[in-house]
Design a protein around this motif. Structure first.
Motif, short mmCIF file in Angstrom:
data_model
loop_
_atom_site.label_atom_id
_atom_site.label_comp_id
_atom_site.label_asym_id
_atom_site.label_seq_id
_atom_site.Cartn_x
_atom_site.Cartn_y
_atom_site.Cartn_z
N ASN A 23 0.82 -1.21 0.00
CA ASN A 23 0.00 0.00 0.00
C ASN A 23 0.86 1.26 0.00
O ASN A 23 0.60 2.22 -0.72
CB ASN A 23 -0.94 -0.03 1.22
N GLU A 24 1.93 1.22 0.80
CA GLU A 24 2.85 2.37 0.83
C GLU A 24 3.57 2.51 -0.51
O GLU A 24 3.82 3.63 -0.96
CB GLU A 24 3.87 2.19 1.95
N LYS A 25 3.89 1.40 -1.11
CA LYS A 25 4.58 1.43 -2.40
C LYS A 25 3.73 2.18 -3.43
O LYS A 25 4.23 2.95 -4.23
CB LYS A 25 4.86 -0.01 -2.87
N VAL A 403 9.61 6.53 10.00
CA VAL A 403 10.23 7.09 8.80
C VAL A 403 11.51 6.31 8.53
O VAL A 403 12.30 6.07 9.45
CB VAL A 403 10.57 8.58 9.02
N ILE A 404 11.70 5.92 7.28
CA ILE A 404 12.94 5.20 6.94
C ILE A 404 14.00 6.24 6.58
O ILE A 404 13.82 7.03 5.66
CB ILE A 404 12.70 4.21 5.79
N TRP A 405 15.08 6.22 7.35
CA TRP A 405 16.13 7.23 7.17
C TRP A 405 17.48 6.55 7.25
O TRP A 405 17.60 5.42 7.70
CB TRP A 405 16.00 8.32 8.27
N LEU A 454 12.31 10.04 -1.74
CA LEU A 454 11.48 11.25 -1.78
C LEU A 454 10.28 11.10 -0.84
O LEU A 454 9.97 12.01 -0.05
CB LEU A 454 10.99 11.50 -3.22
N TYR A 455 9.63 9.97 -0.92
CA TYR A 455 8.43 9.76 -0.10
C TYR A 455 8.77 9.71 1.40
O TYR A 455 8.05 10.27 2.24
CB TYR A 455 7.71 8.48 -0.52
#
Ligand code: MN
Ligand code: MN
Length: 468
Positions: A23-25, A403-405, A454-455
């Protein structure tokens, strides 16, 4: 796959593509389409400001004169059509501090000289001066467009865009053919292969049929410009005309995982920046600001660079809604209680030039947004250098909000370096840290970024505005 033994204690950069849901993709790809619209329409600072102003107006942002001090009020402030500030008033007093994100909307390019038009060897050419750190050899032999404004003798503003529509002509800077370049270019350093004065744009070839006119091809261009825009040669002196790549953003990779486009430094962070504020859900606790600045690529000087008083004065004006008779010391104290993300791009590891990067500390394409303790040159020179406390605060906000960082630095020690606006915010006492998006091919006419990065930056900026 053979099972590897992995330490539970070690830090590891993982591909965000494997960490997000289906869904996030979907959202990642949708958001990238919205970004592509922005990057295609915003090829100059002015165009970016116009774009942001339009969607901010639609979202209910008001100019300062019409704005009131009330939680949830949305404000837009422009500066010379090249800076824009979006703000949402929070529930708490601004005197408790504010959260801001600053990014830049200027990008490396070629600017026309004040008197650009010349004729040579039956060709009409426009002389340019490059803006920002470019590799000059990147700019030859590709379609270029011309964007900007001309103020005519009556003081009217004429907007010009040539080369973006499919039916428009484009322009080009021609390199020397390989057959004849051995002596002239063959032994030169990369930085000298194309010389600055040779960045001349081909704009015409038909001479006028007029004995009395000496420069006949130049005359054709002048007559055409006069016919189309009503201008004379002197009008070029009061113009800002920018030469940029004529092509549009494209998906990169067979998996369409990346975006290639001109001007992603720093319009990609700018897009995530202003969208995170416009899309903010509910009313923030603190007053939040999204600030888009100009002139970062040439040192942040000038009326529209971050070093001008524009941002400081604007925050003061917003504060005066709440506290009309505020003393300057109150504004200064407010800033020292504030948090800022300097949202600028970083450089992901380029697999062909690994030796320029620190394999452990440099970011990787698709591994999430960047959190960068310092961005500087030799001996950390020019770095704002975020404190351990601030890094800890940001890291916790990102982790708490899923958040992926990834931890980031710009290349190896003594390899080169770069700067951001962070230090100028620190000058005001604002706790600031660099956090942006990784690019490959940075400062080239076609920079590449990962859609998932970006997302994640968009998500990260939203989390920062909410929780810092
Ligand atoms: Mn930048
Ligand atoms: Mn840059």
């Amino acid at each position: 796959m053979a099972e590897e033994k992995k330490s539970k204690l070690a830090y590891e950069k993982k591909s965000a593509w494997l960490l997000i849901s289906e869904n996030e993709k979907k959202k990642v790809f949708e958001f990238a389409e919205e970004y592509k619209d922005f990057i295609n329409k915003g090829k100059t600072e002015r165009e970016c400001v116009n774009y942001v102003e339009k969607i901010a107006n639609e979202a209910g942002f008001k100019e300062l004169s019409k704005a009131k001090y009330k939680a949830g009020e949305k404000i837009i402030i422009k500066n010379s059509n090249k800076n824009v500030i979006l703000a949402i008033i929070g529930k708490e007093s601004m005197s408790e501090g504010i959260n801001l994100i600053v990014s830049h909307i200027d990008a490396p390019r070629l600017d026309l000289k004040p008197l650009p038009l010349i004729e040579d060897s039956e060709m009409a050419l426009l002389k340019t001066h490059y803006y920002g750190g470019i590799k000059k050899y990147h700019w030859v032999n590709m379609p270029l467009s011309l964007h900007g404004v001309i103020i005519n003798s009556k003081g009217e503003k004429i907007e010009i865009t040539i080369g973006e529509d499919e039916n428009d002509p484009v322009f080009v800077i021609n390199d020397l053919l390989p057959h004849l370049s051995g002596k002239i270019q063959g032994e030169k350093k990369a930085s000298e292969v194309i010389e600055g004065e040779n960045l001349r744009l081909l704009v015409g070839n038909i001479p006028v049929d007029d004995k009395d006119i000496q420069e006949k091809v130049k005359e054709t261009v002048l007559r055409k410009m006069n016919e189309l825009y009503g201008i004379k040669e002197e009008d070029f002196i009061s113009a800002e005309l920018e030469v940029v790549p004529a092509f549009k953003a494209r998906d990169v990779g067979i998996d369409k995982s990346m975006i290639g486009a001109y001007g992603q430094d720093d319009r990609i962070c700018s897009f995530a920046n202003f969208r995170s504020l416009i899309d903010f859900e509910g009313i923030p606790d603190k007053t939040i600001l999204s600030i888009l600045v100009d002139k970062e690529e040439i040192g942040s000087y000038g009326l529209t660079g971050i070093r001008s008083k524009f941002m400081y004065n604007s925050i003061g004006e917003i504060y005066s809604l709440e506290n009309p008779d505020y003393r300057e010391s109150e504004l200064r104290t407010l800033l020292t209680k504030s948090y800022c993300i300097s949202a600028d791009v970083g450089a992901v590891i380029n697999p062909m030039y690994k030796e320029a990067f620190d394999q452990i500390n440099s970011p990787k394409m698709g591994c999430g947004m960047l959190l960068e303790k310092y961005t500087g040159s030799r001996g950390k020179s020019g770095a704002s250098d975020a404190s351990a406390e601030l890094m800890g605060k940001l890291r916790k906000i990102f982790n708490d909000n899923k958040v992926i960082w990834q931890s980031s630095l710009l290349g190896k020690v003594d390899e080169g370096g770069g700067g951001t606006v962070a230090l100028y915010l620190a000058d005001l006492g604002i706790a600031v840290v660099d956090s942006g998006i990784g690019l490959d091919g940075m400062h080239s006419p076609f920079e590449v970024a990962s859609k998932v990065d970006l997302y994640e930056a968009y998500k990260g900026y939203k989390a920062f505005l909410k929780d810092a």
